[in-house]
Structure formats: structure tokens, C-alpha cells
Design a protein around this motif. Structure first.
Motif, PDB file in Angstrom:
ATOM      1  N   UNK A 106       0.830  -1.205   0.000  1.00  0.00           N
ATOM      2  CA  UNK A 106       0.000   0.000   0.000  1.00  0.00           C
ATOM      3  C   UNK A 106       0.864   1.255   0.000  1.00  0.00           C
ATOM      4  N   UNK A 107       1.924   1.248   0.810  1.00  0.00           N
ATOM      5  CA  UNK A 107       2.745   2.446   0.944  1.00  0.00           C
ATOM      6  C   UNK A 107       4.144   2.082   1.418  1.00  0.00           C
ATOM      7  N   UNK A 108       5.104   2.932   1.097  1.00  0.00           N
ATOM      8  CA  UNK A 108       6.485   2.786   1.564  1.00  0.00           C
ATOM      9  C   UNK A 108       6.949   4.115   2.163  1.00  0.00           C
ATOM     10  N   UNK A 109       7.688   4.027   3.256  1.00  0.00           N
ATOM     11  CA  UNK A 109       8.205   5.236   3.905  1.00  0.00           C
ATOM     12  C   UNK A 109       9.028   6.074   2.924  1.00  0.00           C
ATOM     13  N   UNK A 169      -4.638   6.529   5.098  1.00  0.00           N
ATOM     14  CA  UNK A 169      -4.925   6.231   3.697  1.00  0.00           C
ATOM     15  C   UNK A 169      -6.418   5.962   3.595  1.00  0.00           C
ATOM     16  N   UNK A 170      -7.086   6.668   2.698  1.00  0.00           N
ATOM     17  CA  UNK A 170      -8.513   6.461   2.469  1.00  0.00           C
ATOM     18  C   UNK A 170      -8.698   5.591   1.221  1.00  0.00           C
ATOM     19  N   UNK A 171      -9.594   4.607   1.325  1.00  0.00           N
ATOM     20  CA  UNK A 171      -9.847   3.676   0.234  1.00  0.00           C
ATOM     21  C   UNK A 171     -11.266   3.837  -0.302  1.00  0.00           C
ATOM     22  N   UNK A 172     -11.410   3.652  -1.625  1.00  0.00           N
ATOM     23  CA  UNK A 172     -12.731   3.563  -2.233  1.00  0.00           C
ATOM     24  C   UNK A 172     -13.355   2.214  -1.883  1.00  0.00           C
ATOM     25  N   UNK A 216       8.168   7.552   0.367  1.00  0.00           N
ATOM     26  CA  UNK A 216       7.730   7.482  -1.023  1.00  0.00           C
ATOM     27  C   UNK A 216       6.270   7.924  -1.106  1.00  0.00           C
ATOM     28  N   UNK A 217       5.892   8.443  -2.264  1.00  0.00           N
ATOM     29  CA  UNK A 217       4.515   8.867  -2.461  1.00  0.00           C
ATOM     30  C   UNK A 217       3.602   7.650  -2.455  1.00  0.00           C
ATOM     31  N   UNK A 218       2.501   7.733  -1.698  1.00  0.00           N
ATOM     32  CA  UNK A 218       1.513   6.667  -1.702  1.00  0.00           C
ATOM     33  C   UNK A 218       0.908   6.596  -3.101  1.00  0.00           C
ATOM     34  N   UNK A 219       0.980   5.446  -3.766  1.00  0.00           N
ATOM     35  CA  UNK A 219       0.469   5.341  -5.144  1.00  0.00           C
ATOM     36  C   UNK A 219      -0.968   5.837  -5.260  1.00  0.00           C
ATOM     37  N   UNK A 220      -1.200   6.680  -6.251  1.00  0.00           N
ATOM     38  CA  UNK A 220      -2.528   7.241  -6.461  1.00  0.00           C
ATOM     39  C   UNK A 220      -2.759   8.546  -5.728  1.00  0.00           C
TER      40      UNK A 220
END
Length: 387
Positions: free
Chosen positions: A61-64, A108-111, A66-70
Motif C-alpha cells: 500500500x505504501x512505503x516510507x 490512507x482512504x480507500x474507495x 515514497x509517495x503513496x500510489x494514487x
């Protein structure tokens, strides 16, 4: 004693607080023993280096740093404690940052389909935010794991400034768990002689004022307990854990999870999972690695969460870098293992509101440093009830 109680779901303020029976309302008969888990053996590591049972998959989902994809948001260092919250048709995963200085928490918010909608900051300028807990009104309590640390109430939906909750005491906070039945918040303390606390808000839903109490008990690992008021929660002259005679010490308090009349908490110094029966006001051991027959599957106990099936999921700080499951019939077994990251720890286990997605972080990833944290999602046929 029969632990196969009727299961029911307890939802805490939109958080994914699936409760299940979790051996509700009854003292633990004996600590869990190794056995075959509900999902069978682990397969070879996938492309993300995670060993999972058949039918389960993982994604990053995410890496320190780094930009969270999306999104355009850069994920924080050293992701630690976390929880999920309902957000419209989707959900939010909140994660602490265990660094000093800086700390804080992000989300992080998810659809509804699981794709990432956005990511953003919830709390900044704090120190060593380790674990915490969801409240019954949909906020996240982010705890500072420093001497005389604070609890901060954050708002996962965003748009509201986090608030320091001084009334909840100043000590080396670790985790928190909301008990809506008794209207208290349980708190663990990460010290070798740390205590187990509960906070009674003057008004439920408002943490600005209330009474901090500490658990008082004998030296054993099971039996009845009482609670005593902590005279000075601010610890102006004396540490909170040393203010009440008879306060029971626990060796390194870690994760904390409430469900159906029981608060489960872990202690890393002795690799134990404790069960506080809030109905009968007693403590028992649910797991102790020194009491298992054969090789202990769970060591370095840390964060803990539960599911609607009544299963507990316990993350390891070290050990084999596993998340182990403890079932209501007293079986403990590995659920997943992260390979190639022996200098890290697993943090922030939490389920999405529908119970189909499991979130966790490797705090230091493959690099072994706080800048290498990785946050994952696991999907698969999680059981919804205990058979």
C-alpha cells in the motif's frame, strides 16, 4: 469450561472492531497451545516476500519516504500501530509513526473497491507514536511511547486538528482499547515494570476530563483484581506506575484489544497474551511461550487485533516476523511470515470494516531503518465465524 460461545459482532465507532465471542465472559481455562491453524500451512513467499496460506494474496500500500500510489502524499517513517475506520462506502487505515522527533500519524482512504482515494497527515510534532486504539466514536488515539508521554485524539476523516488528552495520564504509553460497555479506555505501558490502566471519562465520548485508574492484583498470573485511582496522572513528582501500592507490574505492555467483555493485552518481556475479564474483574493468561509444548510459534509478542470469528491476531516484534492467530479453541499458529526483513518488526494489524482485508506494516522493511517501512494489505478467505 466451554469457549465456544455464541459469536456476535461489536463495532466500535466505525472502526473494524470485529469482536466475536473471543472466549467471552469466562476465565481462560489454559494458555493456548501450538496446533494447525484455521487456514493451514504457509506457502512459499510471494513477490512481496510474504508467506501466506493458500487463497491469500498481498499487495504493498505504501512505503516510507515514497509517495503513496494514487496520491501526492509521502508516507511516514517507521509505521507502527494502526486501525481501520468506515468512511462512506469505503474505509480509512490510520498508521502511527514511531520516530523522534516528528512522530505523529497518517491515513490512507480507500474507495469501496479497495483502490486508494487519498492519503494525508492526521498528527504532527509529537514523539515516538507507537500504538494506540480506536474509540467508540470513530477517533484514533495515538500514543507517545516516551517517558511521561501523552495520548493524542486524532480524527481519521481529516479536517479536524488532533487534541492532546492530558487527563489520560503521562507515562510511556503503548496501546489503548475502548470498552463501550463499562465506558472506559484501557491503556498499556511499555516499561519492564509497567502497569495496566483504565481511564474513566467524566462524559462518555469526551476525553478532556476523567479519572485514571491502575490495576491492582497479586503477584500471580491469574485471579481477581481491583482498580485504584492514580492520584497524580500528570506524574508531576512520581511516575504513575509508582503512585499506588499494590499496582501490578507487567513486563513491557504492548498491544491492547477489547471485545465482548474481555480486554486482551500483550507483554513483550515475557511473551504473554493476557485476558482481563471485565465482567468478573479477573486476569488470566491466554498465551505464554514458556508454557507451550514443543517450539513456541509466537515470540516477541506485540500489537494485537481481533476478528468477528473470535480469532486473535498477534504481530511479532522480531521472532520469525510472523503474525500468529490464536483461536477460540486455544490453538496458536502462524498466519503469515515476512521474509528477508529480520531487522524489522510487524506493526499495526487491522481489518477493514467488512473483515475481508487485513492491514499491517513492517516498520523498517528490508533496510532495517525507519526510512524503510512498508505497509501491506492481505486479502483472502478470512473466516467470519468460529466453527
Amino acid at each position: 469450561m466451554d469457549r465456544r460461545t455464541v459469536l456476535r459482532t461489536a463495532v466500535a465507532g466505525g472502526a473494524a472492531a470485529f469482536a466475536g465471542g473471543l472466549w467471552a465472559g469466562a476465565a481462560v481455562a489454559a494458555p493456548a497451545q501450538p496446533g494447525v491453524g484455521p487456514y493451514g500451512p504457509l506457502r512459499a513467499a510471494d513477490a512481496n516476500g510474504i508467506m501466506l496460506p493458500t487463497g491469500f494474496t498481498s499487495r504493498v500500500i505504501a512505503r516510507s519516504r515514497q509517495v503513496v500510489p494514487g496520491t501526492s502524499y509521502v508516507w511516514h517513517d517507521a509505521p507502527d500501530g494502526g486501525a481501520c475506520f468506515t468512511a462512506g462506502a469505503g474505509w480509512i487505515y490510520v498508521s502511527n509513526s514511531e520516530i523522534t522527533p516528528g512522530g505523529g500519524a497518517s491515513a490512507v482512504r480507500f474507495h469501496a473497491d479497495g483502490s486508494v482515494a487519498s492519503a494525508y497527515r492526521l498528527l504532527s510534532g509529537t514523539n515516538q507514536n507507537c500504538a494506540g486504539g480506536a474509540t467508540g466514536w470513530g477517533t484514533w488515539l495515538s500514543c507517545e511511547e516516551v517517558s511521561r508521554g501523552h495520548v493524542y485524539e486524532t480524527y481519521p476523516q481529516g479536517g479536524t486538528t488532533a487534541v492532546r488528552r492530558a487527563a489520560m495520564g503521562r507515562f510511556k504509553h503503548e496501546a489503548a482499547a475502548c470498552d463501550p460497555d463499562r465506558r472506559v479506555i484501557y491503556l498499556t505501558e511499555d516499561e519492564t515494570d509497567g502497569c495496566f490502566y483504565r481511564f474513566r471519562p467524566t462524559t462518555w465520548g469526551d476525553l478532556s476530563a476523567g479519572t485514571l485508574e491502575v490495576l491492582v492484583a497479586g503477584s500471580g498470573t491469574s485471579g481477581p483484581v481491583t482498580w485504584a485511582r492514580v492520584p497524580d496522572p500528570a506524574a508531576s513528582t512520581t511516575l504513575t506506575r509508582r503512585q499506588v501500592s499494590g499496582a501490578k507490574g507487567f513486563d513491557g505492555g504492548e498491544g491492547c484489544w477489547y471485545a465482548d467483555g474481555t480486554c486482551w493485552f500483550t507483554t513483550k518481556g515475557d511473551n504473554r497474551v493476557w485476558a482481563y475479564d471485565a465482567v468478573r474483574q479477573r486476569i488470566d493468561l491466554a498465551y505464554d511461550d514458556s508454557l507451550v509444548s514443543g517450539t513456541a510459534p509466537l515470540t516477541g509478542v506485540d500489537n494485537i487485533t481481533g476478528t468477528r470469528s473470535g480469532d486473535l491476531y498477534v504481530a511479532e516484534d522480531g521472532g520469525d516476523m510472523e503474525v500468529c492467530v490464536i483461536t477460540p479453541d486455544e490453538v496458536v499458529a502462524p498466519f503469515l511470515r515476512i521474509t528477508g526483513q529480520s531487522s524489522s518488526e510487524i506493526c499495526g494489524p487491522a481489518f477493514s470494516p467488512d473483515g475481508t482485508r487485513f492491514y499491517l506494516s513492517s516498520q523498517r522493511g528490508t533496510s532495517g531503518s525507519s526510512s524503510g517501512g512498508i505497509t501491506y494489505e492481505v486479502r483472502g478467505p478470512f473466516r467470519t465465524r468460529f466453527l
